[in-house]
Design an enzyme around this catalytic site. Structure first.
Site, mmCIF file in Angstrom:
data_model
loop_
_atom_site.group_PDB
_atom_site.id
_atom_site.type_symbol
_atom_site.label_atom_id
_atom_site.label_comp_id
_atom_site.label_asym_id
_atom_site.label_seq_id
_atom_site.Cartn_x
_atom_site.Cartn_y
_atom_site.Cartn_z
ATOM 1 N N ASP A 79 -14.425 0.005 -4.985
ATOM 2 C CA ASP A 79 -15.891 0.667 -4.107
ATOM 3 C C ASP A 79 -17.023 0.385 -4.622
ATOM 4 O O ASP A 79 -17.000 1.740 -6.422
ATOM 5 C CB ASP A 79 -15.029 1.253 -3.137
ATOM 6 C CG ASP A 79 -14.551 2.641 -3.917
ATOM 7 O OD1 ASP A 79 -14.845 2.758 -4.872
ATOM 8 O OD2 ASP A 79 -13.446 3.494 -3.709
ATOM 9 N N SER A 80 -17.857 1.024 -3.714
ATOM 10 C CA SER A 80 -19.201 1.376 -4.119
ATOM 11 C C SER A 80 -19.520 2.666 -4.714
ATOM 12 O O SER A 80 -20.602 3.151 -4.979
ATOM 13 C CB SER A 80 -20.416 0.597 -3.130
ATOM 14 O OG SER A 80 -20.053 1.659 -2.218
ATOM 15 N N GLY A 81 -18.381 3.677 -3.853
ATOM 16 C CA GLY A 81 -19.185 4.943 -4.243
ATOM 17 C C GLY A 81 -19.643 5.763 -2.660
ATOM 18 O O GLY A 81 -19.389 6.680 -2.222
ATOM 19 N N GLY A 82 -19.347 4.312 -1.313
ATOM 20 C CA GLY A 82 -20.077 5.165 -0.114
ATOM 21 C C GLY A 82 -19.497 5.907 0.064
ATOM 22 O O GLY A 82 -20.028 6.459 0.689
ATOM 23 N N PHE A 83 -18.178 5.436 0.444
ATOM 24 C CA PHE A 83 -17.153 6.285 1.382
ATOM 25 C C PHE A 83 -17.364 7.524 0.920
ATOM 26 O O PHE A 83 -16.290 8.281 1.574
ATOM 27 C CB PHE A 83 -15.953 5.757 1.632
ATOM 28 C CG PHE A 83 -14.875 6.145 2.259
ATOM 29 C CD1 PHE A 83 -14.713 6.435 4.178
ATOM 30 C CD2 PHE A 83 -14.248 7.042 1.611
ATOM 31 C CE1 PHE A 83 -14.038 7.064 4.464
ATOM 32 C CE2 PHE A 83 -13.631 7.626 1.824
ATOM 33 C CZ PHE A 83 -13.054 8.198 3.834
ATOM 34 N N ASP B 194 -23.292 0.677 0.461
ATOM 35 C CA ASP B 194 -23.357 0.739 1.771
ATOM 36 C C ASP B 194 -23.564 2.398 2.857
ATOM 37 O O ASP B 194 -23.245 3.006 1.893
ATOM 38 C CB ASP B 194 -22.411 -0.419 3.021
ATOM 39 C CG ASP B 194 -21.102 0.276 2.881
ATOM 40 O OD1 ASP B 194 -20.587 0.771 1.175
ATOM 41 O OD2 ASP B 194 -20.135 0.313 3.265
ATOM 42 N N GLN C 145 -21.288 -3.576 8.666
ATOM 43 C CA GLN C 145 -21.347 -2.622 9.387
ATOM 44 C C GLN C 145 -21.763 -2.596 10.809
ATOM 45 O O GLN C 145 -21.156 -4.023 11.193
ATOM 46 C CB GLN C 145 -22.355 -1.680 8.395
ATOM 47 C CG GLN C 145 -21.485 -0.330 7.413
ATOM 48 C CD GLN C 145 -20.271 0.048 7.383
ATOM 49 O OE1 GLN C 145 -20.258 0.382 8.149
ATOM 50 N NE2 GLN C 145 -19.908 0.126 5.851
ATOM 51 N N ASP D 76 -6.956 -3.219 1.398
ATOM 52 C CA ASP D 76 -6.251 -1.839 0.669
ATOM 53 C C ASP D 76 -5.990 -0.490 1.603
ATOM 54 O O ASP D 76 -6.374 -0.579 2.892
ATOM 55 C CB ASP D 76 -7.698 -1.998 0.008
ATOM 56 C CG ASP D 76 -8.502 -0.838 0.586
ATOM 57 O OD1 ASP D 76 -8.560 0.847 0.150
ATOM 58 O OD2 ASP D 76 -9.692 -1.077 1.164
ATOM 59 N N CYS E 220 16.318 -3.577 2.042
ATOM 60 C CA CYS E 220 15.275 -3.261 0.335
ATOM 61 C C CYS E 220 15.555 -4.062 -0.912
ATOM 62 O O CYS E 220 16.797 -3.265 -1.310
ATOM 63 C CB CYS E 220 14.090 -1.875 0.668
ATOM 64 S SG CYS E 220 12.873 -2.647 -1.065
ATOM 65 N N CYS F 178 13.993 -3.765 -4.011
ATOM 66 C CA CYS F 178 12.821 -2.646 -4.692
ATOM 67 C C CYS F 178 13.782 -2.107 -5.792
ATOM 68 O O CYS F 178 15.339 -1.552 -5.214
ATOM 69 C CB CYS F 178 11.779 -1.534 -3.981
ATOM 70 S SG CYS F 178 12.639 -0.196 -3.446
ATOM 71 N N CYS G 232 15.704 1.288 -3.928
ATOM 72 C CA CYS G 232 16.995 0.928 -2.960
ATOM 73 C C CYS G 232 17.638 0.276 -3.652
ATOM 74 O O CYS G 232 19.063 0.406 -2.677
ATOM 75 C CB CYS G 232 15.800 0.141 -1.645
ATOM 76 S SG CYS G 232 15.115 0.906 -0.715
ATOM 77 N N HIS H 169 8.832 2.040 -3.296
ATOM 78 C CA HIS H 169 9.489 1.601 -2.103
ATOM 79 C C HIS H 169 8.445 1.144 -1.041
ATOM 80 O O HIS H 169 8.251 0.393 -1.118
ATOM 81 C CB HIS H 169 10.486 2.672 -1.192
ATOM 82 C CG HIS H 169 10.738 1.799 -0.397
ATOM 83 N ND1 HIS H 169 11.324 0.975 -0.118
ATOM 84 C CD2 HIS H 169 10.413 3.118 0.920
ATOM 85 C CE1 HIS H 169 11.988 0.363 0.997
ATOM 86 N NE2 HIS H 169 10.989 1.181 1.846
#
Length: 390
Positions: A92-96, A146, A195, A272, A310, A312, A315, A354
């Protein structure tokens, strides 16, 4: 490098099946991307990520810039060798993260001035700096810087005028990000971010301006930032399918299993979210038949695995045979409950394995349904199973 092939579409929705080729490998879409903030997905060995079918993971530009720092990552030639993950990585860009600093940062047209949350140093993040950091990280997908438009600030819901000002600055930052990305001759792929807050017409303006800049791929940002679920769903229904059909579409920071299934129906290719890993550490587990709270006292003596269907490791153990099919190698709910009560680190490791397996397997099932032309039936079956309860 980025190429995107559209392999199938669903006639009853905007859902689509695709294949994304990046410098470090091929990604089958729709896909969920586990979040590895500091260069690792919390509680999971990289080998386990391979075994559960993770195709691409995230890294966090802001936090990796803080620690270990660019000199360290540069000495390894980028994130892939540093963290021993040789499949694709998106950063990610770091904006968040800058947005989430609140009073510790000041946003201007030029960029963001802020105090380091690590040592208090005065730092500056701009579109150019973000591109320079992500070039050192050598991530396969780079995100433009952004401004993450908040839903509300201190109880004040963002107005249309405020959302417009934020969106328009993000567009100017998109152009600057693209110019710097190209100046650096970064061989990877840069995504633009739509945005516009909770206003469809602003989303449309942002989308059209970004498409005119001709990015290799596009993301929808500014959702999962505190807005009510119905508002998020409204934007999710409006924006993704309006993005170019021949390029990948990424919905940032979303979300629950239901969000993923409906997001695919809205035309999203990539997702994500920290939810599967964070919830695992807090004792909330996702299953085919609804969510399970492993800390509840009723699980103290329960011999069943987390999810009897499941496959995994948590499980079904190394055999991969689920409880419903006669498998008995997995760990019981009683044992996982015990580990959680004792604060043993194996507990969140098993629950994280899991939850991530559940998310990645859900995406495999979605891709199979799209390949078979039965996405409508899949959505109905998914909703019925989740409503059944466990």
């Amino acid at each position: 490098m980025l190429t995107f092939e559209l392999l199938a579409t669903d006639p009853a929705s905007h859902a689509r099946r695709g294949r994304l080729t990046l410098n470090h490998g091929v990604v089958e879409t729709p896909i969920f991307m586990p979040v590895g903030t500091y260069g690792t997905v919390k509680g999971v060995m990289p080998r386990s990520l391979h075994e559960m079918g993770a195709q691409i993971i995230l890294g966090n530009t802001f936090h990796l810039w803080m620690r270990p720092g660019l000199d360290v990552v540069r000495s390894f030639g980028g994130l892939h060798r540093f963290e021993q993950w040789h499949r694709p990585i998106l950063t990610d860009s770091g904006g968040f993260q800058v947005w989430s600093l609140g009073a510790m940062r000041k946003i201007t047209e030029e960029g963001v001035h802020f105090a380091s949350p690590v040592n208090g140093d005065k730092l500056f993040m701009s579109p150019e700096v973000s591109m320079q950091i992500q070039t050192v990280l050598n991530s396969d997908i780079v995100m433009q810087l952004d401004e993450c438009t908040p839903y509300e600030t201190s109880g004040h819901v963002t107005t249309e005028a405020e959302a417009r000002a934020s969106m328009e600055m993000s567009l100017r930052w998109a152009a600057r990000s693209k110019a710097e990305f190209e100046r650096l001759e970064n061989p990877n792929a840069l995504f633009g971010i739509v945005q516009g807050g909770m206003f469809e017409h602003l989303r449309q303006e942002s989308l059209e301006a970004l498409v005119a800049m001709d990015f290799p791929g596009y993301a929808v940002g500014g959702v999962s930032v505190g807005e009510p679920k119905d508002e998020m769903r409204r934007i999710m229904a409006h924006t993704p399918h309006r993005l170019p059909a021949h390029k990948p579409r990424y919905l940032m920071g979303v979300g629950t299993p239901e969000d993923l299934v409906e997001g695919v129906a809205c035309g999203v290719d990539m997702f994500d979210c920290v939810m599967p890993t964070r919830n695992a550490r807090n004792g909330t587990l996702f299953t085919r038949y609804g969510d399970l709270k492993i800390r509840n006292a009723r699980h103290k003596t329960d011999p069943q695995p987390i999810d009897p269907s499941c496959t995994c490791y948590a499980c079904a153990g190394a055999s991969g045979v689920p409880w419903e099919a006669g498998g008995r190698e997995g760990f019981s709910r009683a044992y996982v409950h015990h580990l959680d009560r004792c604060g043993e680190m194996l507990g969140p490791m098993l629950t994280t394995v899991h939850n991530l397996h559940y998310y990645l397997n859900l995406m495999r099932e979605i891709r199979a349904a799209l390949d078979a032309g039965g996405y409508t039936e899949f959505r109905q079956r998914f909703a019925a199973d989740r409503a059944r309860g466990i």
